[in-house]
Design a protein around this motif. Structure first.
Motif, PDB file in Angstrom:
ATOM      1  N   GLU A 134      88.051   3.757  75.559  1.00  0.00           N
ATOM      2  CA  GLU A 134      88.861   4.855  76.097  1.00  0.00           C
ATOM      3  C   GLU A 134      89.594   5.592  74.983  1.00  0.00           C
ATOM      4  O   GLU A 134      89.718   6.811  74.999  1.00  0.00           O
ATOM      5  N   ASN A 135      90.057   4.830  74.007  1.00  0.00           N
ATOM      6  CA  ASN A 135      90.757   5.483  72.897  1.00  0.00           C
ATOM      7  C   ASN A 135      89.824   6.357  72.074  1.00  0.00           C
ATOM      8  O   ASN A 135      90.205   7.438  71.627  1.00  0.00           O
ATOM      9  N   GLU A 136      88.612   5.865  71.885  1.00  0.00           N
ATOM     10  CA  GLU A 136      87.626   6.690  71.159  1.00  0.00           C
ATOM     11  C   GLU A 136      87.347   7.984  71.930  1.00  0.00           C
ATOM     12  O   GLU A 136      87.280   9.056  71.351  1.00  0.00           O
ATOM     13  N   MET A 137      87.206   7.831  73.243  1.00  0.00           N
ATOM     14  CA  MET A 137      86.958   9.035  74.080  1.00  0.00           C
ATOM     15  C   MET A 137      88.115  10.016  73.943  1.00  0.00           C
ATOM     16  O   MET A 137      87.920  11.222  73.821  1.00  0.00           O
ATOM     17  N   LYS A 159      89.801  15.995  69.482  1.00  0.00           N
ATOM     18  CA  LYS A 159      89.292  16.694  68.287  1.00  0.00           C
ATOM     19  C   LYS A 159      88.401  17.867  68.679  1.00  0.00           C
ATOM     20  O   LYS A 159      88.454  18.932  68.080  1.00  0.00           O
ATOM     21  N   PHE A 160      87.589  17.634  69.688  1.00  0.00           N
ATOM     22  CA  PHE A 160      86.673  18.695  70.105  1.00  0.00           C
ATOM     23  C   PHE A 160      87.451  19.875  70.686  1.00  0.00           C
ATOM     24  O   PHE A 160      87.146  21.036  70.412  1.00  0.00           O
ATOM     25  N   TYR A 161      88.458  19.565  71.465  1.00  0.00           N
ATOM     26  CA  TYR A 161      89.296  20.634  72.019  1.00  0.00           C
ATOM     27  C   TYR A 161      89.936  21.440  70.883  1.00  0.00           C
ATOM     28  O   TYR A 161      89.997  22.670  70.938  1.00  0.00           O
ATOM     29  N   GLU A 162      90.393  20.741  69.855  1.00  0.00           N
ATOM     30  CA  GLU A 162      91.012  21.440  68.720  1.00  0.00           C
ATOM     31  C   GLU A 162      90.036  22.446  68.103  1.00  0.00           C
ATOM     32  O   GLU A 162      90.404  23.571  67.776  1.00  0.00           O
ATOM     33  N   ILE A 163      88.791  22.028  67.987  1.00  0.00           N
ATOM     34  CA  ILE A 163      87.776  22.917  67.400  1.00  0.00           C
ATOM     35  C   ILE A 163      87.519  24.111  68.312  1.00  0.00           C
ATOM     36  O   ILE A 163      87.541  25.259  67.868  1.00  0.00           O
TER      37      ILE A 163
END
Ligand SMILES: N[C@@H](Cc1ccc(O)c(I)c1)C(=O)O
Length: 282
Positions: free
Chosen positions: A98-101, A107-111
């Motif tokens: 869950e933490n990896e998710m 990170k993806f949202y930031e991009i």
């Protein structure tokens, strides 16, 4: 065949201007047109089930594609368009914690959140293989009945870009002056858009995305395409995101009323009745 509506999800704010200076640039034009045939540089993604197949097909614009013919038949055929014994690709999966998710999604949202719709670009060159990878990524998109109803056409030739700019600026001037109307131009005013499209000759690449209304089977019959606009739109979403992820920038645009002239310039197949009328008049 109708042109898609222009997609504009992020306004361009002047204060972000400095962010793109010195960045590589890609202008992206989305144009929904008929099935692929020839013209420009062309990338077609094959079925993922075709193993050991070079996923990028580069077509020679001078090649004769008439052998593919026009589909004359309907689809009243009891054989499916894909092979009956279609080989399925094995799905490998290992579930992240869950933490990896959480971390990956953040990170993806930031991009994606850093993306801006831009109307000025650096002419600095971008390696061609980067563009190829981006288009390969877009080609992984899901599509109705796995028909992959899209063709990506990449234009980098300066003369061709000038011709494209001339066509688009001519039509857009009429669009702003007459076709779009008061409501539309009023709504666009805060975005500061107009018919001057210098970016079309500045950006190192223009990527046209063509919708294929139908395909042609090896036996010359029409191959049905399903949910084509939705499928193409999803592929465009992946395309734009792949461009952003690569560190490039985009403008997503569908210049109104330019389809027929651009199709002709890029040697695309005949599309709508409107296009045929255009061909007849010119
Ligand atoms: N095609 C024109 C007008 C335009 C522009 C932005 C936009 O979000 C919409 I909807 C329309 C142009 O590109 O200027």
């Amino acid at each position: 065949m109708k042109e898609s509506s222009l997609m504009e999800s992020f306004p361009f704010f002047a204060k972000h201007g400095h962010m793109v200076l010195g960045c590589f640039a890609v202008a992206l034009l989305i144009n929904l047109l008929l099935r692929s045939c020839r013209g420009g540089e062309q990338f077609v993604r094959p079925f993922r089930t075709e193993q050991n197949h070079n996923p990028i097909k580069e077509l020679n614009p001078d090649e004769d594609f008439s052998e593919y013919g026009e589909a004359t038949d309907g689809v009243e055929d009891d054989s499916p368009s894909l092979p009956e014994n279609l080989e399925h690709v094995k799905f490998e999966y290992s579930r992240p914690t869950e933490n990896e998710m959480r971390e990956r999604s953040r990170k993806f949202y930031e991009i994606t959140n850093a993306r801006r719709t831009l109307r000025f670009f650096s002419p600095d060159p971008v390696p061609r293989d980067v563009i190829v990878n981006i288009i390969k990524a877009a080609g992984t998109s899901p599509s109705g009945a796995h028909t992959e109803p899209w063709t990506f056409v990449v234009v980098s030739n300066p003369d061709l870009k000038s011709d494209i700019r001339r066509i688009v600026e001519h039509e857009e001037e009429l669009n702003y002056a007459k076709r779009m109307g008061k409501r539309w131009t009023t709504d666009l005013r805060p975005l500061g858009t107009n018919w001057h499209k210098e970016y079309l000759t500045q950006a190192p690449y223009l990527i046209f995305v063509f919708k294929q209304d139908y395909g042609i089977l090896p036996n010359g019959k029409r191959k049905m395409h399903y949910y084509k606009e939705m499928s193409v739109a999803i592929a465009c979403g992946i395309l734009i995101t792949a461009i952003q992820y690569a560190g490039l920038v985009t403008l997503t645009s569908t210049p109104l009323n330019c389809g027929p002239a651009l199709r002709t310039l890029l040697k695309r197949p005949m599309g709508s009745l409107r296009h045929q009328a255009y061909e007849a008049l010119n």
